[in-house]
Enzyme design. Sequence first.
Site, PDB file in Angstrom:
ATOM      1  CB  CYS A 195      -0.325  -2.311  10.931  1.00  0.00           C
ATOM      2  SG  CYS A 195      -1.754  -1.419  11.455  1.00  0.00           S
ATOM      3  CG  HIS A 203      -2.998  -4.542   7.369  1.00  0.00           C
ATOM      4  ND1 HIS A 203      -2.317  -5.144   8.384  1.00  0.00           N
ATOM      5  CD2 HIS A 203      -3.467  -3.668   8.219  1.00  0.00           C
ATOM      6  CE1 HIS A 203      -2.290  -4.632   9.568  1.00  0.00           C
ATOM      7  NE2 HIS A 203      -3.227  -3.961   9.559  1.00  0.00           N
ATOM      8  CD  GLU A 243      -0.794  -8.080   6.528  1.00  0.00           C
ATOM      9  OE1 GLU A 243      -0.062  -7.308   5.926  1.00  0.00           O
ATOM     10  OE2 GLU A 243      -0.908  -7.642   7.716  1.00  0.00           O
TER      11      GLU A 243
END
Lengths: 80, 233
Positions: free
Chosen positions: B87, B204, B206
């Site tokens: 990002c 993302h 994660e």
Amino acid sequence: MKARVTVTLKSGILDPQGKAIEGALKSLGVEGIASVRQGKVFDIELAGADKAKAEAVLKDAADKLLANTVIENYRVELLS
Amino acid sequence: MKSAVLVFPGINRERDMARALRLASGREPAMVWHAETSLPAGTDLVVVPGGFSYGDYLRCGAIAARSPVMDAVRKFAADGGLVLGVCNGFQILCESGLLPGVLMRNARLKFICHDVHLRVERSDTPFTRGYNAGQVIRVPVAHGEGNYAADEETIRRLEGDGRVLYRYCSPTGEVGDTHNINGAAQSIAGIVNERGNVLGMMPHPENHVEDIMGCTDGRGLFAGLTAHLDRAA
């Protein structure tokens, strides 16, 4: 000494913000506008008075940070 | 795997990232402040997390890309170290010159914050070996400037060299304008540099690594990195 650095998008780079502004002007009834491209203006005050040196400093500033030369052009003007 | 997560003022995903790295590798990542001029000894993965470094002032990632720690990251990458940017991290890597191109304002000008599907284009890289080529994964995006752009020659080289690793797609893997959420060239969601050791991606992974998150599709990326680095070690 005062100077101005103007950063604009290179031609051919899509400018969705400029398009949105163009659309807003049309919907406000502002006539006669063919297209809008937006950019940034930096008004900079320089410490010294040497013109050649000032231009070199501003060019350095624009290359290093103010403009992303992948998509943007810049213009340096000494104002006083 | 000995990872380091960079921390810039305005970054807000560094703890999510650290958690995902810890889950995958069993080791605590080092958090490295932007003013540092070196990385912890033995670092084998540098992660540039997401957020809004310096409030996105000037251009997204522009100011962070010029911070002292990035000189150390450039050197680390030049020596072949693995770098992952997510990002704002992707934007920072582009601004720092570690990746080509730029992330422009989303084509429809909206901040996009929802799950998207990505097609994993190949599985033979450290960043994708936890997946199969052609696999579709679901991960969240949260960005206003994720519209990848580069000159024609750069795009041609990215495609020709197989450097597009992740692409926006439908739930069944079709790529096209309807699934290209932000208008990115060639539906690009993630690319690697020429050497293949620096990945930047807008989504993302994660944030999809634990059951409580509702999806664990992001695990593969971290598991793959761990497997790659632990084998090399």
